[in-house]
Design a protein around this motif. Structure first.
Motif, mmCIF file in Angstrom:
data_model
loop_
_atom_site.group_PDB
_atom_site.id
_atom_site.type_symbol
_atom_site.label_atom_id
_atom_site.label_comp_id
_atom_site.label_asym_id
_atom_site.label_seq_id
_atom_site.Cartn_x
_atom_site.Cartn_y
_atom_site.Cartn_z
ATOM 1 N N VAL B 223 -0.272 2.244 -14.112
ATOM 2 C CA VAL B 223 -0.349 3.626 -14.441
ATOM 3 C C VAL B 223 -0.682 3.828 -15.847
ATOM 4 C CG1 VAL B 223 2.255 3.950 -15.455
ATOM 5 C CG2 VAL B 223 1.142 5.715 -14.087
ATOM 6 N N GLU B 224 -0.809 2.895 -16.729
ATOM 7 C CA GLU B 224 -1.074 2.930 -18.139
ATOM 8 C C GLU B 224 -2.634 3.115 -18.018
ATOM 9 O OE1 GLU B 224 0.717 0.114 -20.808
ATOM 10 O OE2 GLU B 224 2.251 1.827 -21.351
ATOM 11 N N PHE B 225 -3.398 2.607 -16.932
ATOM 12 C CA PHE B 225 -4.686 2.280 -16.969
ATOM 13 C C PHE B 225 -5.485 3.389 -16.256
ATOM 14 C CE2 PHE B 225 -8.632 1.244 -14.665
ATOM 15 C CZ PHE B 225 -9.404 0.908 -15.855
ATOM 16 N N ILE B 226 -4.733 3.971 -15.260
ATOM 17 C CA ILE B 226 -5.191 5.056 -14.349
ATOM 18 C C ILE B 226 -4.754 6.429 -14.653
ATOM 19 C CG2 ILE B 226 -6.032 3.946 -12.315
ATOM 20 C CD1 ILE B 226 -3.261 4.629 -11.033
ATOM 21 N N GLY B 227 -3.626 6.297 -15.513
ATOM 22 C CA GLY B 227 -2.891 7.676 -16.133
ATOM 23 C C GLY B 227 -2.524 8.449 -15.258
ATOM 24 N N ALA B 228 -2.202 8.324 -13.852
ATOM 25 C CA ALA B 228 -1.761 9.522 -12.934
ATOM 26 C C ALA B 228 -1.042 8.506 -12.049
ATOM 27 C CB ALA B 228 -2.655 10.082 -12.286
ATOM 28 N N TRP B 229 0.210 9.283 -11.496
ATOM 29 C CA TRP B 229 0.883 8.654 -10.307
ATOM 30 C C TRP B 229 1.678 9.627 -9.653
ATOM 31 C CZ3 TRP B 229 0.475 3.479 -9.397
ATOM 32 C CH2 TRP B 229 1.538 2.978 -8.407
ATOM 33 N N ALA B 230 1.299 9.515 -8.305
ATOM 34 C CA ALA B 230 1.819 10.688 -7.357
ATOM 35 C C ALA B 230 2.491 10.106 -5.859
ATOM 36 C CB ALA B 230 0.742 11.597 -6.962
ATOM 37 N N PRO B 231 3.335 10.804 -5.280
ATOM 38 C CA PRO B 231 3.793 10.160 -4.126
ATOM 39 C C PRO B 231 2.797 9.709 -3.016
ATOM 40 C CG PRO B 231 5.032 12.012 -4.794
ATOM 41 C CD PRO B 231 3.891 11.969 -5.695
ATOM 42 N N GLY B 232 1.585 10.211 -3.073
ATOM 43 C CA GLY B 232 0.874 9.914 -1.960
ATOM 44 C C GLY B 232 0.056 8.538 -2.358
ATOM 45 N N SER B 233 0.381 8.083 -3.596
ATOM 46 C CA SER B 233 0.181 6.668 -3.809
ATOM 47 C C SER B 233 0.969 5.642 -3.641
ATOM 48 C CB SER B 233 -0.589 6.395 -5.338
ATOM 49 O OG SER B 233 0.328 6.937 -6.053
ATOM 50 N N TRP B 234 2.086 5.761 -2.972
ATOM 51 C CA TRP B 234 2.963 5.028 -2.399
ATOM 52 C C TRP B 234 3.684 5.075 -1.232
ATOM 53 C CZ3 TRP B 234 8.523 6.137 -3.411
ATOM 54 C CH2 TRP B 234 8.776 7.129 -4.226
ATOM 55 N N THR B 235 2.987 5.204 -0.014
ATOM 56 C CA THR B 235 3.358 5.397 1.129
ATOM 57 C C THR B 235 3.550 3.773 1.644
ATOM 58 O OG1 THR B 235 1.226 5.188 2.092
ATOM 59 C CG2 THR B 235 2.040 7.406 1.395
ATOM 60 N N THR B 236 4.603 3.946 2.701
ATOM 61 C CA THR B 236 4.788 2.487 3.183
ATOM 62 C C THR B 236 3.375 1.786 3.619
ATOM 63 O OG1 THR B 236 5.075 3.550 5.310
ATOM 64 C CG2 THR B 236 7.156 3.175 3.995
ATOM 65 N N ALA B 237 2.368 2.381 3.911
ATOM 66 C CA ALA B 237 1.055 1.964 4.161
ATOM 67 C C ALA B 237 0.649 0.840 3.223
ATOM 68 C CB ALA B 237 0.109 2.808 4.448
ATOM 69 N N GLU B 238 0.898 1.196 2.004
ATOM 70 C CA GLU B 238 0.794 0.220 0.683
ATOM 71 C C GLU B 238 1.449 -0.791 0.886
ATOM 72 O OE1 GLU B 238 -1.887 1.915 -1.019
ATOM 73 O OE2 GLU B 238 -1.351 3.616 0.143
ATOM 74 N N THR B 239 2.735 -0.785 1.265
ATOM 75 C CA THR B 239 3.389 -2.194 1.389
ATOM 76 C C THR B 239 2.791 -3.081 2.406
ATOM 77 O OG1 THR B 239 5.417 -0.850 0.624
ATOM 78 C CG2 THR B 239 5.809 -2.922 1.701
ATOM 79 N N PHE B 240 2.347 -2.217 3.409
ATOM 80 C CA PHE B 240 1.668 -3.153 4.458
ATOM 81 C C PHE B 240 0.453 -3.771 4.026
ATOM 82 C CE2 PHE B 240 -1.492 -3.027 8.051
ATOM 83 C CZ PHE B 240 -0.911 -3.881 8.679
ATOM 84 N N VAL B 241 -0.214 -3.011 3.195
ATOM 85 C CA VAL B 241 -1.562 -3.922 2.650
ATOM 86 C C VAL B 241 -1.241 -5.224 1.980
ATOM 87 C CG1 VAL B 241 -3.682 -3.159 1.392
ATOM 88 C CG2 VAL B 241 -2.645 -1.574 2.666
ATOM 89 N N TYR B 242 0.028 -4.948 0.989
ATOM 90 C CA TYR B 242 0.392 -5.892 0.263
ATOM 91 C C TYR B 242 0.660 -7.238 1.256
ATOM 92 C CZ TYR B 242 0.011 -3.935 -4.296
ATOM 93 O OH TYR B 242 -0.231 -3.237 -5.516
ATOM 94 N N PHE B 243 1.168 -6.797 2.260
ATOM 95 C CA PHE B 243 1.872 -7.836 3.008
ATOM 96 C C PHE B 243 0.470 -8.266 3.713
ATOM 97 C CE2 PHE B 243 6.220 -6.461 2.840
ATOM 98 C CZ PHE B 243 6.908 -7.766 3.144
ATOM 99 N N VAL B 244 -0.297 -7.814 4.138
ATOM 100 C CA VAL B 244 -1.526 -8.079 4.749
ATOM 101 C C VAL B 244 -2.109 -9.423 3.816
ATOM 102 C CG1 VAL B 244 -3.780 -7.802 5.372
ATOM 103 C CG2 VAL B 244 -2.048 -6.500 6.085
ATOM 104 N N ALA B 245 -2.338 -8.779 2.501
ATOM 105 C CA ALA B 245 -3.026 -9.770 1.333
ATOM 106 C C ALA B 245 -2.246 -11.160 1.290
ATOM 107 C CB ALA B 245 -2.868 -9.123 0.101
ATOM 108 N N VAL B 246 -0.911 -11.089 1.092
ATOM 109 C CA VAL B 246 -0.134 -12.201 1.207
ATOM 110 C C VAL B 246 -0.149 -13.068 2.332
ATOM 111 C CG1 VAL B 246 2.528 -13.080 1.185
ATOM 112 C CG2 VAL B 246 1.655 -11.309 -0.325
#
Lengths: 296, 324
Positions: B223-246
């Motif tokens: 957040v210190e780099f992109i300077g913004a944070w909103a609920p749209g950027s942390w849906t459960t789909a993002e968790t899914f993407v991390y699991f896929v990566a792992v």
């Protein structure tokens, strides 16, 4: 009409919808031993199929309901047969199965969104005078939803309790290995169970939209949260527990809605957390074992 | 190299640093200990929000956004706070979500927790500015350093690298410690470990808290780099993407997970930028998510251990002549 009795009326409708969903969800867990996270997405598919039949083809909402339920049933069986069963046969671990069902959910969710876009859809509105029933106000359609849920769940109860098929389902849920050893064709039983749960899931999806007017690609998925809460409350895998859970969550969330609409989901969540703290395995933790023993 | 390309590289590198920290944390929980944290993005998110409100300064009526706890603390305090808050939230959530015995049951409860958290943040506008989220979050040291956009970008890449390396050292130490061995035993056979007198729930909670803290830290760095944070950027789909990566990289193997972060969160996401766009705006993103679902199904079927599987660990070899 006081606000409380009004909320109780709406709560009854919500509970009815939720009961259809929660019983379907919990049945899938019972026979396949997995959490089907794509359940909500299948509800959305049913809602869209019903939309096509109702709005595009101009048929009555009840035909649309039937079509939606059928579509959800077929889709559920297909998912179970083509994706879940092969993984289960391989002896996939529980957390692999969560990932698999989440992947199916993501594929369906984005598939639906790709086809429907982000716009909202609604069924052809019906103009009916509201009825005053037992101190609350409901539309005839809402009454029909409650009736439909009651009849469906009674029929489900009859199936589970008084037919050979139902007995086979309970046996498969209790111990698939043993059931197979006793000559039960567990694969076929699982297909039927997914078909039945798919019908319940589809009906839940369509009546949910009938009750809330507008829907989009995410509607079913949002509702899954309440379904999970109801199923956990009543012990996952326990159809009768799911019905009780649906009643508690449905009434609780509508009553909380009097204070603030935002509280609806929060109450469901609070009930879920409380259940986990007080009784992690839910209301009817060992009820199935008792049920199996009690029936000759 | 032109400024635009440099800035593109900077963005990719910072994102990679953040993603890889998150993947290590998730790997510690899921790959090593078998704890299915399906609320992972929520912990990253609370770290981001914490860092944001602690750098933005007090919320007043003149600012365009409302939030709680406004302060402007010097770097690294907001990041440390993000780490702490991530850990505390993990402790609170783990206290009830880890109670059921089955891991998949826990996962589902956490999924619900994550969704509810989003709902709450969106509906309570006074907490973290609701659905619009927080913006204009100041960058650390940007006043003191006399650097242009690209120069500062490279500086931030360095900063991210330092934080990531410290994280790696910690995670590596934990996974290779005796305690890490105990966690792997818990993943593979919880019943057996429990019979040896190990409190499974307690061990799970510990690893849940450590992972939550790292997730919070990674959110703060991002957040210190992109300077913004909103609920749209942390849906459960993002968790899914991390699991896929792992899973694609190789659960249980820190290097494999690093590769997974680079491939799934870097390459896979970026390749679509270079393909010709099709359909309506946003359709390519939808297709991308659906493809991720197909990708993970394929991996779970064909190569469930990932590209770089976990190294098989052996006890010290048996003395010669005593082989069974």
């Amino acid at each position: 009409v006081s606000q409380v009795t009004l909320a109780l009326g709406f709560g009854l409708v919500t509970s009815a919808i939720l009961a259809l969903g929660a019983v379907g969800f919990t049945l899938q867990f019972g026979v396949s031993n997995i959490f089907n996270l794509a359940f909500g997405n299948v509800m959305t598919v049913a809602a869209f199929v019903a939309y096509l039949v109702n709005v595009r083809a101009g048929a009555s909402i009840w035909w649309a309901l039937g079509a939606g339920a059928l579509a959800a049933a077929l889709l559920s069986v297909a998912i179970s047969r083509m994706i879940y069963s092969p993984f289960l046969r391989r002896g996939a671990e529980l957390f692999t199965m969560v990932m698999v069902s989440l992947a199916v959910s993501i594929i369906l969710q984005n598939g639906i969104q790709g086809l429907s876009g982000t716009s909202f859809y609604a069924y052809t509105p019906v103009h009916e005078a509201s009825l005053r029933v037992a101190g609350t106000v409901l539309t005839p359609q809402q009454l029909a939803i409650v009736g439909l849920a009651a009849v469906s769940l009674l029929a489900f109860h009859g199936l589970l309790r008084y037919t050979r098929l139902g007995k086979a389902m309970r046996a498969t849920a209790a111990d698939p290995e043993l059931a197979r050893g006793c000559g039960i064709a567990t694969d076929r039983v699982m297909d039927v169970a997914w078909l039945v749960s798919g019908v319940l899931c589809g009906m839940a999806g369509v009546v949910l939209v009938m009750n809330t007017a507008a829907f989009d690609f995410n509607t079913g998925n949002e509702f899954l949260l309440l379904v999970v809460a109801a199923a956990v409350f009543g012990s996952v895998g326990q159809p009768y527990g799911a019905m009780v859970g649906a009643l508690v969550i449905g009434m609780g969330s509508e009553l909380a809605g009097i204070v603030s609409p935002a509280l609806k989901d929060v109450v469901a969540f609070a009930i879920l957390v409380l259940t986990l703290i007080v009784r992690p395995s839910g209301l009817r933790a060992s009820a199935l074992a008792r049920l199996v023993r009690a029936t000759p | 190299v032109s400024t635009a390309y440099q800035y593109y590289a900077i963005t990719l590198l910072v994102y990679f640093g953040v993603n890889v920290m998150a993947c290590w944390a998730l790997n510690l929980q899921y790959g090593v200990a078998g704890v299915l944290n399906f609320a992972f993005i929520m912990f990253q998110s609370i770290g981001a929000y914490t860092t944001a409100v602690l750098t933005l300064g007090p919320s007043s009526h003149s600012t365009f956004q409302t939030y709680v706890l406004g302060a402007s603390l010097p770097w690294p305090v907001p990041l440390l706070a993000a780490t702490a808050v991530g850990g505390v939230l993990a402790l609170a959530v783990g206290a009830f979500a880890l109670r059921p015995g089955r891991r998949d049951y826990q996962a589902m409860v956490m999924l619900v927790v994550s969704i509810i958290a989003t709902t709450l943040v969106v509906s309570q506008k006074g907490w973290l500015n609701g659905a619009s989220g927080l913006a204009a979050i100041p960058k650390p040291f940007s006043d003191g350093l006399d650097l242009d956009l690209v120069g500062y970008g490279w500086f931030y890449v360095g900063l991210t690298a330092v934080v990531a390396l410290v994280t790696y050292a910690l995670v590596h130490r934990v996974t290779n410690s005796p305690w890490g061995r105990r966690l792997r035993a818990m993943r593979d056979n919880p019943t057996a470990l429990e019979s040896l007198g190990v409190d499974i729930r307690r061990e799970s909670l510990k690893v849940f808290v450590i992972g939550g803290a790292i997730a919070g830290l990674s959110g703060g760095v991002l957040v210190e780099f992109i300077g913004a944070w909103a609920p749209g950027s942390w849906t459960t789909a993002e968790t899914f993407v991390y699991f896929v990566a792992v899973i694609v990289g190789g659960a249980g193997n820190n290097l494999g997970v690093t590769l997974g972060a680079a491939l799934v969160l870097g390459l896979f996401q970026e390749v679509l930028r270079y393909l010709p766009s099709f359909g309506y705006a946003g359709l390519s993103e939808i297709v991308q998510f659906a493809l991720l679902g197909v990708l993970i199904l394929a991996f779970l079927w064909l190569r469930p251990t990932g590209i770089l599987p976990e190294r098989r660990r052996r006890l010290s070899p048996a003395p010669a002549g005593r082989a069974p």
